[in-house]
Design an enzyme around this catalytic site. Sequence first.
Site, PDB file in Angstrom:
ATOM      1  N   CYS A 163      29.390  69.152  37.926  1.00 17.35           N
ATOM      2  CA  CYS A 163      30.406  68.189  38.335  1.00 17.35           C
ATOM      3  C   CYS A 163      29.796  67.128  39.243  1.00 17.35           C
ATOM      4  O   CYS A 163      28.839  67.397  39.975  1.00 17.35           O
ATOM      5  CB  CYS A 163      31.527  68.921  39.070  1.00 17.35           C
ATOM      6  SG  CYS A 163      32.896  67.856  39.588  1.00 17.35           S
ATOM      7  N   ASP A 166      31.049  65.988  41.849  1.00 14.52           N
ATOM      8  CA  ASP A 166      31.528  66.195  43.217  1.00 14.52           C
ATOM      9  C   ASP A 166      30.370  66.134  44.214  1.00 14.52           C
ATOM     10  O   ASP A 166      29.362  66.815  44.050  1.00 14.52           O
ATOM     11  CB  ASP A 166      32.221  67.554  43.312  1.00 14.52           C
ATOM     12  CG  ASP A 166      33.021  67.732  44.580  1.00 14.52           C
ATOM     13  OD1 ASP A 166      32.443  67.562  45.671  1.00 14.52           O
ATOM     14  OD2 ASP A 166      34.213  68.050  44.490  1.00 14.52           O
ATOM     15  N   ARG A 214      30.057  67.337  46.992  1.00 14.67           N
ATOM     16  CA  ARG A 214      29.848  68.579  47.751  1.00 14.67           C
ATOM     17  C   ARG A 214      29.020  69.601  46.986  1.00 14.67           C
ATOM     18  O   ARG A 214      28.763  70.690  47.500  1.00 14.67           O
ATOM     19  CB  ARG A 214      31.205  69.192  48.111  1.00 14.67           C
ATOM     20  CG  ARG A 214      32.080  68.273  48.944  1.00 14.67           C
ATOM     21  CD  ARG A 214      33.501  68.753  48.982  1.00 14.67           C
ATOM     22  NE  ARG A 214      34.101  68.668  47.637  1.00 14.67           N
ATOM     23  CZ  ARG A 214      35.334  69.078  47.347  1.00 14.67           C
ATOM     24  NH1 ARG A 214      36.098  69.598  48.277  1.00 14.67           N
ATOM     25  NH2 ARG A 214      35.793  68.942  46.114  1.00 14.67           N
ATOM     26  N   HIS A 227      32.916  74.675  39.898  1.00 18.42           N
ATOM     27  CA  HIS A 227      33.041  74.952  41.332  1.00 18.42           C
ATOM     28  C   HIS A 227      34.500  74.968  41.752  1.00 18.42           C
ATOM     29  O   HIS A 227      35.357  74.390  41.081  1.00 18.42           O
ATOM     30  CB  HIS A 227      32.249  73.923  42.153  1.00 18.42           C
ATOM     31  CG  HIS A 227      32.841  72.547  42.126  1.00 18.42           C
ATOM     32  ND1 HIS A 227      33.674  72.079  43.119  1.00 18.42           N
ATOM     33  CD2 HIS A 227      32.735  71.548  41.221  1.00 18.42           C
ATOM     34  CE1 HIS A 227      34.031  70.837  42.829  1.00 18.42           C
ATOM     35  NE2 HIS A 227      33.485  70.487  41.677  1.00 18.42           N
ATOM     36  N   CYS A 239      37.722  71.716  42.768  1.00 14.43           N
ATOM     37  CA  CYS A 239      37.324  70.573  41.945  1.00 14.43           C
ATOM     38  C   CYS A 239      38.502  69.609  41.805  1.00 14.43           C
ATOM     39  O   CYS A 239      39.576  69.993  41.316  1.00 14.43           O
ATOM     40  CB  CYS A 239      36.868  71.058  40.570  1.00 14.43           C
ATOM     41  SG  CYS A 239      36.411  69.731  39.438  1.00 14.43           S
TER      42      CYS A 239
END
Length: 179
Positions: free
Chosen positions: A46, A48, A50, A102, A105
């Site tokens: 992803c 993302d 993080r 994760h 999300c």
Amino acid sequence: MPSDDNAFHALLRQNKDFASKTQSSNPDLLAKCAKGQSPSTLWLGCSDSRCPETTLLAAQPGDVFVHRNIANVITPHDLSSQSVIYYAVNYLKVQHVVVAGHTSCGGVAAALGGAVVGGTMDAWLMPVRELRAQLLEKGEFEGKDDKAKALALVEANVKRGVDVVRKNPEVLRAMEERG
């Protein structure tokens, strides 16, 4: 909170610090990376911020070839992910492909909520929304709170991504040739 401009300049400074520290602690690494790459693993994950794969894996630059997109949507019709898989398998000769999901999300949360997101996001999240509908139809969400539903959707999305990778003709050929 720093302005966007200050944050950007901080990232540029941090990049210089990284290069300097890396040159001191591992003097051959950057020169080795400049000569080319030969990662053993392709990471499909992803976008993302993080979830930086090199940090999560404690990997060095050059260890992992990476493709990331919102909600880690992997379909056989997405030219971007399929091109990355093709290159990784045929040119880099990766031995492993990781399809990662994760918790928390945002893309999965948007697909789970079903509300209009706008722009191209609604079309992009359609495969995840279709998975949500399948899970609803099968009763997979019964008795689950929102967090558990989101986790179930993340897991279903990863399983579908793995299935797409396993059926990819280039991956199948490489598995036949290289094991």
